[in-house]
Motif scaffolding. Structure first.
Motif, short mmCIF file in Angstrom:
data_model
loop_
_atom_site.label_atom_id
_atom_site.label_comp_id
_atom_site.label_asym_id
_atom_site.label_seq_id
_atom_site.Cartn_x
_atom_site.Cartn_y
_atom_site.Cartn_z
N UNK A 147 5.93 38.23 -25.47
CA UNK A 147 4.56 38.47 -25.16
C UNK A 147 4.09 37.20 -24.04
N UNK A 148 4.59 37.71 -23.05
CA UNK A 148 4.50 36.57 -22.13
C UNK A 148 2.99 36.02 -21.44
N UNK A 149 2.15 36.90 -21.67
CA UNK A 149 0.72 36.53 -21.35
C UNK A 149 0.22 35.35 -22.44
N UNK A 150 0.79 35.35 -23.56
CA UNK A 150 0.48 34.27 -24.39
C UNK A 150 1.05 32.80 -24.07
N UNK A 151 1.92 33.02 -23.15
CA UNK A 151 2.57 31.74 -22.45
C UNK A 151 2.61 31.69 -21.16
N UNK A 152 1.47 31.68 -20.65
CA UNK A 152 0.74 31.66 -19.29
C UNK A 152 -0.55 30.86 -19.17
N UNK A 153 -1.02 30.95 -17.88
CA UNK A 153 -1.99 30.17 -17.58
C UNK A 153 -2.96 30.73 -16.43
N UNK A 154 -4.34 30.77 -16.51
CA UNK A 154 -5.02 31.46 -15.35
C UNK A 154 -5.20 30.33 -14.36
N UNK A 155 -4.75 30.64 -13.02
CA UNK A 155 -4.87 29.70 -11.90
C UNK A 155 -6.11 30.13 -11.16
N UNK A 156 -7.28 29.54 -11.20
CA UNK A 156 -8.42 29.88 -10.56
C UNK A 156 -8.23 29.79 -8.89
N UNK A 157 -7.80 28.56 -8.61
CA UNK A 157 -7.60 28.32 -7.30
C UNK A 157 -6.68 29.16 -6.41
N UNK A 158 -5.39 29.51 -6.94
CA UNK A 158 -4.38 30.60 -6.77
C UNK A 158 -4.88 31.98 -6.78
#
Length: 431
Positions: A273-284
């Motif tokens: 479940x890779x989405x739970x080990x991720x981050x939202x990068x607003x700038x990129x």
């Protein structure tokens, strides 16, 4: 040599300021290269500062308890003993520590005056023998720098306290009890027949860690749209497995508990479940799925909430993972974590069950998409094999960033963790 000023360096991880906890040097003292001269508290950890210069301390620019910005002056070094100490003198009534090799403070001029010692009363307060005895008592008193500072700020003689922590470690609550009792416990209180006094408000200074935690929680709560799901599971088989592992000859020196097992299950299951080990990068304008699991473990310490990180936790076998978790938890409680150990987390676990709590809604550490809270494990009436039986159960709470993680994926992940807890044999299938 010309005078050289040591300025507060950038301690890494974007830290902009530090609070001086205590100085280990004095004006007029000769300092060797790389000698530890002070302990400072950042928003991440307590850090020892080594001196980049060798020389005589000419001036100390910051008092204990003062917050210094990165680049601000700390100490000026030269090659001569200063004619007049430039650091603040002791408050009225305080004993002035004597520097070995320099004698007592000078009354005038640059030469120190000898202090007359009485042979009749070697134990009189203020004499060198008594001062050495006091210093020896202080030397054996074990506590963290923030606790020592709390005692100093409130006039509590920490050497007179009996620590309630492990191996006699003096904890914050020990100092607080002494403060509430009116100071050092070595001075008996005088009973007076008077009406009870109205309790006064207590003003507690916000520490660097508390300030950083508050900022991070506000940022996370009002940036990432949180959603939380709960699942109560039967963990009887998992608890039995932990007991068997504890007695195994290959694991006899490893500290195993339910948190350790949860860390093993979570770090392995996150690859599915890779989405739970991720981050939202607003700038990129992109989502970054991390290639490794840097597991954060929430630790309650005297300095506040800390979340130290075990890097590449997905690659660690159970014994090594257990040892790594035990080490960072111990360091977090002792206040000896380095700033680098408190950053880079990709997913976190918090165990609120150790406080006797069944469940909670954890707030995401900034930049992370998921955090799992473990409730207390206790026996409850539970349906088992078509009958009601007393079983060990716990409640899991998964908070996630709904920008990154959909409800379906979060639910499947939480159900997968719960399934393995109910039947540890499924580790061979899911992990």
């Amino acid at each position: 040599m010309t005078d050289q000023t040591f300025k507060l360096p950038d301690l890494g991880e974007g830290l902009t300021e530090s609070e001086v906890l205590n100085w280990k040097i004095k004006v007029g003292e000769h300092v060797a290269l790389n000698q530890v001269i002070a302990e400072v508290e950042t928003a991440k950890a307590v850090v020892e500062l080594p001196s980049p210069f060798a020389g005589v301390v000419q001036q100390i620019h910051a008092a204990q308890g003062e917050v210094v910005q990165v680049g601000g002056p700390l100490v000026t070094f030269g090659d001569e003993v200063p004619a007049k100490a430039s650091e603040p003198g002791p408050a009225a009534g305080e004993r002035t520590p004597t520097l070995v090799g320099y004698g007592a403070p000078a009354a005038s001029g640059t030469r120190p005056q000898r202090k007359t010692r009485s042979a009749k009363n070697p134990g009189t307060p203020g004499t060198p023998s008594t001062e050495r005895h006091e210093e020896q008592r202080r030397a054996v008193t074990r506590c963290t720098p923030p606790v020592r500072k709390l005692a100093r700020d409130h006039g509590v003689d920490i050497s007179a306290l009996t620590g309630s922590g492990e191996d006699g470690l003096v904890l914050r609550r020990d100092v607080q009890e002494a403060i509430d009792a009116g100071g050092s416990p070595s001075v008996p209180a005088v009973a007076e027949a008077s009406p009870p006094a109205v309790a006064e408000d207590r003003h507690v200074k916000i520490t660097a860690v508390r300030r950083a935690t508050a900022k991070a929680m506000v940022q996370s709560a009002f940036t990432a749209p949180h959603a939380t799901e709960f699942l109560t599971v039967d963990v009887t088989e998992s608890m039995a497995l932990i007991e068997r592992l504890r007695t195994h000859r290959l694991l006899k020196d490893v500290k195993l508990n339910f948190t350790t097992l949860a860390a093993l299950v979570v770090t392995r299951l996150l690859s599915t479940y890779p989405a739970l080990n991720s981050t939202w990068d607003e700038k990129a304008d992109e989502i970054i799925e991390f290639g490794s699991v840097n597991l954060g473990m929430a630790v309650a310490s005297d300095r506040g909430l800390l979340v130290p990180v075990v890097k590449n936790a997905q690659d660690l076998p159970l014994p090594q993972l257990a040892s790594a978790l035990s080490e960072i938890i111990a360091q977090g409680r002792a206040g000896t974590l380095a700033p680098a150990q408190l950053t880079g987390g990709t997913f976190s676990i918090t165990n609120v069950g150790v406080f006797g709590v069944d469940a909670g809604t954890p707030i995401l550490p900034p930049g992370q998409a998921g955090i799992l809270a473990l409730g207390q494990v206790k026996r409850r009436p539970w349906e088992y094999q078509d009958e009601v039986a007393l079983r060990h159960t716990t409640t899991l709470a998964l908070s996630f960033d709904h920008r990154v993680v959909d409800g379906k994926e979060a639910s499947e992940f939480l159900a997968g963790v719960g399934s393995v807890f109910e039947d540890p044999g499924l580790m061979n299938i899911f992990i």
